[in-house]
Motif scaffolding. Structure first.
Motif, mmCIF file in Angstrom:
data_model
loop_
_atom_site.group_PDB
_atom_site.id
_atom_site.type_symbol
_atom_site.label_atom_id
_atom_site.label_comp_id
_atom_site.label_asym_id
_atom_site.label_seq_id
_atom_site.Cartn_x
_atom_site.Cartn_y
_atom_site.Cartn_z
ATOM 1 N N PHE A 364 -6.994 3.721 8.375
ATOM 2 C CA PHE A 364 -7.657 4.317 7.214
ATOM 3 C C PHE A 364 -6.758 4.292 5.990
ATOM 4 C CE2 PHE A 364 -8.351 8.257 4.740
ATOM 5 C CZ PHE A 364 -9.644 8.015 4.283
ATOM 6 N N ALA A 365 -5.531 4.784 6.141
ATOM 7 C CA ALA A 365 -4.608 4.831 5.004
ATOM 8 C C ALA A 365 -4.101 3.435 4.633
ATOM 9 C CB ALA A 365 -3.435 5.755 5.330
ATOM 10 N N TYR A 366 -3.884 2.587 5.639
ATOM 11 C CA TYR A 366 -3.372 1.235 5.389
ATOM 12 C C TYR A 366 -4.333 0.454 4.499
ATOM 13 C CZ TYR A 366 -1.622 -3.472 6.394
ATOM 14 O OH TYR A 366 -1.128 -4.761 6.279
ATOM 15 N N LEU A 369 -4.767 1.578 0.867
ATOM 16 C CA LEU A 369 -3.746 1.077 -0.053
ATOM 17 C C LEU A 369 -3.851 -0.430 -0.264
ATOM 18 C CD1 LEU A 369 -0.507 2.987 1.053
ATOM 19 C CD2 LEU A 369 -1.813 3.334 -1.035
ATOM 20 N N ALA A 370 -3.990 -1.165 0.832
ATOM 21 C CA ALA A 370 -3.859 -2.627 0.784
ATOM 22 C C ALA A 370 -5.048 -3.331 0.150
ATOM 23 C CB ALA A 370 -3.636 -3.165 2.195
ATOM 24 N N LEU A 371 -6.203 -2.672 0.045
ATOM 25 C CA LEU A 371 -7.392 -3.331 -0.487
ATOM 26 C C LEU A 371 -7.749 -2.880 -1.899
ATOM 27 C CD1 LEU A 371 -9.637 -3.352 2.709
ATOM 28 C CD2 LEU A 371 -8.505 -5.302 1.633
ATOM 29 N N ASP A 372 -6.801 -2.291 -2.592
ATOM 30 C CA ASP A 372 -7.062 -1.848 -3.968
ATOM 31 C C ASP A 372 -5.868 -2.215 -4.838
ATOM 32 O OD1 ASP A 372 -8.444 -0.729 -6.060
ATOM 33 O OD2 ASP A 372 -7.807 1.323 -5.621
ATOM 34 N N LEU A 373 -5.500 -3.498 -4.828
ATOM 35 C CA LEU A 373 -4.291 -3.947 -5.509
ATOM 36 C C LEU A 373 -4.437 -4.001 -7.024
ATOM 37 C CD1 LEU A 373 -3.034 -6.798 -3.131
ATOM 38 C CD2 LEU A 373 -2.594 -4.343 -3.045
ATOM 39 N N GLN A 374 -5.667 -4.149 -7.517
ATOM 40 C CA GLN A 374 -5.852 -4.298 -8.960
ATOM 41 C C GLN A 374 -5.472 -3.052 -9.743
ATOM 42 O OE1 GLN A 374 -9.983 -6.388 -8.701
ATOM 43 N NE2 GLN A 374 -9.123 -6.989 -10.660
ATOM 44 N N LYS A 375 -5.450 -1.893 -9.072
ATOM 45 C CA LYS A 375 -5.175 -0.644 -9.782
ATOM 46 C C LYS A 375 -3.715 -0.519 -10.215
ATOM 47 C CE LYS A 375 -4.156 2.142 -5.676
ATOM 48 N NZ LYS A 375 -4.595 3.260 -4.823
ATOM 49 N N PHE A 376 -2.829 -1.391 -9.706
ATOM 50 C CA PHE A 376 -1.412 -1.268 -10.037
ATOM 51 C C PHE A 376 -1.059 -1.925 -11.359
ATOM 52 C CE2 PHE A 376 -1.517 -0.840 -5.386
ATOM 53 C CZ PHE A 376 -0.908 0.394 -5.270
ATOM 54 N N GLY A 377 -1.973 -2.671 -11.959
ATOM 55 C CA GLY A 377 -1.760 -3.192 -13.297
ATOM 56 C C GLY A 377 -0.776 -4.339 -13.407
ATOM 57 N N VAL A 378 -0.412 -4.982 -12.287
ATOM 58 C CA VAL A 378 0.472 -6.148 -12.323
ATOM 59 C C VAL A 378 -0.258 -7.315 -11.673
ATOM 60 C CG1 VAL A 378 2.562 -4.756 -12.291
ATOM 61 C CG2 VAL A 378 1.568 -5.511 -10.133
ATOM 62 N N SER A 438 6.220 1.651 -6.409
ATOM 63 C CA SER A 438 7.290 1.823 -5.426
ATOM 64 C C SER A 438 6.884 2.792 -4.321
ATOM 65 C CB SER A 438 8.560 2.321 -6.117
ATOM 66 O OG SER A 438 9.009 1.402 -7.093
ATOM 67 N N LEU A 439 6.271 3.906 -4.699
ATOM 68 C CA LEU A 439 5.815 4.874 -3.698
ATOM 69 C C LEU A 439 4.738 4.273 -2.802
ATOM 70 C CD1 LEU A 439 5.703 8.122 -5.870
ATOM 71 C CD2 LEU A 439 7.243 7.670 -3.942
ATOM 72 N N ALA A 440 3.822 3.522 -3.419
ATOM 73 C CA ALA A 440 2.759 2.895 -2.632
ATOM 74 C C ALA A 440 3.335 1.875 -1.663
ATOM 75 C CB ALA A 440 1.743 2.232 -3.554
ATOM 76 N N VAL A 441 4.328 1.120 -2.106
ATOM 77 C CA VAL A 441 4.971 0.122 -1.241
ATOM 78 C C VAL A 441 5.667 0.805 -0.060
ATOM 79 C CG1 VAL A 441 6.854 -1.545 -1.129
ATOM 80 C CG2 VAL A 441 5.207 -1.650 -3.011
ATOM 81 N N LEU A 442 6.345 1.917 -0.322
ATOM 82 C CA LEU A 442 7.003 2.658 0.756
ATOM 83 C C LEU A 442 5.975 3.163 1.770
ATOM 84 C CD1 LEU A 442 9.427 4.009 2.087
ATOM 85 C CD2 LEU A 442 9.181 5.917 0.475
ATOM 86 N N GLY A 443 4.881 3.722 1.264
ATOM 87 C CA GLY A 443 3.834 4.211 2.160
ATOM 88 C C GLY A 443 3.211 3.096 2.968
ATOM 89 N N LYS A 444 2.986 1.958 2.332
ATOM 90 C CA LYS A 444 2.385 0.829 3.029
ATOM 91 C C LYS A 444 3.324 0.301 4.103
ATOM 92 C CE LYS A 444 0.831 -3.608 3.489
ATOM 93 N NZ LYS A 444 1.518 -4.777 4.061
#
Length: 551
Positions: A364-366, A369-378, A438-444
């Motif tokens: 659920f959490a994975y 995070l992993a399917l909403d990459l556009q929100k990071f603005g890069v 960075s926080l999202a990457v750590l969580g992922k």
């Protein structure tokens, strides 16, 4: 002599095991491409309403056409889902030049009665992709939820596949189901490539999801049942690294193939090759013996011994030796087992409930995070590489942790840390993209490590006679989590912080639940349900709490 000792006598972690592991790694590379394909084929490009048809022959500059037909928001961006009911020609005169009046109009708030929907369709700024399913079928505005629905349908296929292939594998064997899964993935992906409608695209992706479950469940079982106990951790880690490399591969392939159809085809064709070489795999000897096919099991063991260079040892193995090595398992295999036994039998109920919570929350959490990459603005390609690369150190650390601190503590810690990082991210302002990313990457990374523990831990907790039913069930709960995850993102339209709260809270709770699972480090693989009795693998609640108290 136990069956594990027979595996050691015919080569242990020999040439056969390494070849089998290598052949399983190729499709494992492509699994990430199918799981995360939505990030690229369903990427939402910048869009706005198309001008009325009578503007198509106009001599106006395209920027001026947008200026007079589409209102701008407070940041000077065109509205995505509304346009003026009639052109605002005076805006050109107010600006005095072509295309530079966005700042003027950005301060205007047109009356709602002066606006209408995008009756002539949309125009898309295809800068990152040449086409997506969003631009091809106009899945925006009123249909914007179709993007999440498409991914949920795919995960629904994974769920159904877990239910079907989990039970069928115990009935028909691991090898047959793996062959079917490879062919289904190849054909389903090819058909999705040429789908003329969104409905058919989702239908074929549903079949791809089913095939993915079939492959994962049977590949894991073949690995666990042919690999010595001491090499299990390394094997699961290796397949985990292949999935990680698959994420990096997906980013590169997507960068080269900007059309969604070509990309879908590229990640599906390799499964035809996997189907052809999968005939080489040997059926699980454990399953053959328990299914009353000891003669075939002897042939498989002798084949493995020959490939491992232990032909002399293999010739000593006969039906009597195999049956003696699995005497206890055979005596218990006369009783048929179903998924209901996972809850009906007290020795399995606690394991199943705890593993269900762990698998659900991890998935659920994975995917949240992993399917909403556009929100990071890069760049979406860059963030995909970063999200994939973080799995490498995460899995190295978790592999060491599994060997030194055990499965229980490792599972609990990675889930709790993942949830905490997601919750902290809620408090970080949106303009601090580096910190948020960075926080999202750590969580992922923690969630990717949790998946590694899940596969190993579950295979070690469930006995052979019901392992596929157990793996099918927990995989099903994971797919329920993956199905729900995209839909939770829609809650952010009304309350921005709510999805983060849900994505972070669920893994923390399941991390606490994981404490009640028994430790399996350095223990023999259970063959029968009797092996889970208190004198075997299971311990009482106080001992479970004690074994995982140092979190």
């Amino acid at each position: 002599m136990a069956f594990g000792e027979i595996i050691d006598k015919v080569g242990g972690m020999g040439r056969f095991q390494f070849i089998q592991l290598s052949l399983i790694c190729l499709p494992m590379l492509m699994l990430a491409s199918h799981n995360l394909l939505q990030n690229f084929v369903a990427m939402v490009p910048p869009h706005h309403c198309q001008a009325p048809k009578n503007f198509s022959e106009s001599n106006l500059d395209p920027k001026d056409i947008v200026l007079v037909t589409v209102p701008l928001d407070s940041k000077g961006r065109p509205f995505k889902c509304q346009r003026y009911s009639s052109p605002r020609w005076y805006l050109l005169a107010e600006n005095g030049s072509l295309g530079d009046g966005s700042s003027v109009q950005g301060t205007r708030s047109p009356p709602l009665t002066d606006l209408q929907g995008c009756e002539d369709g949309w125009e898309y700024e295809m800068t990152d992709r040449s086409s997506t399913i969003i631009s091809e079928w106009d899945l925006v505005c009123d249909l914007h939820s179709y993007k999440q629905m498409g991914q949920s349908i795919y995960m629904g296929g994974v769920l159904v596949g877990a239910l079907i292939f989990g039970g069928f594998s115990d009935r028909f064997g691991r090898k047959k189901l793996m062959l079917i899964s490879h062919l289904m993935m190849a054909v389903g992906g090819t058909c999705a490539t040429f789908a003329p409608s969104f409905f058919l695209f989702c239908l074929f992706r549903f079949f791809c999801g089913m095939a993915l479950s079939g492959f994962v469940l049977n590949a894991h079982s073949l690995n666990v049942e042919w690999i010595p106990t001491q090499a299990r951790t390394m094997t699961v880690a290796t397949t985990g690294y292949c999935y990680t490399m698959g994420q990096l591969l997906l980013s590169g392939v997507a960068y080269l193939l900007r059309d969604w159809r070509w990309l879908t085809l590229a990640v599906s064709l390799p499964f035809y090759i996997c189907f052809l070489y999968s005939w080489w795999f040997q059926e699980s000897a454990r399953w053959l013996v328990l299914s009353g096919k000891s003669d075939q099991a002897v042939k498989c063991v002798k084949t493995v011994a020959r490939i491992n260079g232990c032909k002399a040892e293999g010739e000593k193995i006969d039906v009597e030796v195999l049956q003696k090595s699995m005497k206890k398992e055979l005596s218990c295999s006369q009783e048929t087992h179903s998924a209901l036994d996972l809850f009906r039998l007290s020795s399995l109920r606690m394991i199943t409930l705890c593993l269900s919570a762990v698998w659900f929350s991890t998935s659920f959490a994975y995917y949240g995070l992993a399917l909403d990459l556009q929100k990071f603005g890069v760049s979406i390609y860059l963030i995909q590489v970063i999200f994939g690369a973080v799995d490498i150190p995460a899995k190295i650390i978790i592999t060491a942790s599994l060997s030194h601190f055990g499965r229980c503590r490792s599972q609990s810690v990675v889930l709790i840390v993942a949830g905490v990082t997601i919750l902290i991210n809620i408090l970080v302002p949106y303009d601090q993209q580096i910190l948020r990313t960075s926080l999202a990457v750590l969580g992922k990374g923690c969630l990717a490590a949790s998946f590694n523990v899940c596969f190993l831990y579950s295979g070690e907790l469930y006995p052979t006679v019901i392992r596929q039913n157990g793996m099918g069930w927990v995989s099903m709960t994971a797919r329920v989590g993956a199905m729900v995850a995209p839909m939770v993102q829609l809650l952010g339209e009304t309350t921005a912080w709510l999805p983060g709260l849900i994505y972070g809270g669920v893994p923390i709770l399941s991390g606490l639940v994981a404490i009640f699972l028994p430790e399996t480090m350095s223990t023999p693989l259970p063959e029968t349900i009797q092996d889970l009795e208190p004198e075997g693998l299971l311990v009482d609640n106080s001992e479970r709490m004690s074994s995982c108290s140092m979190l």
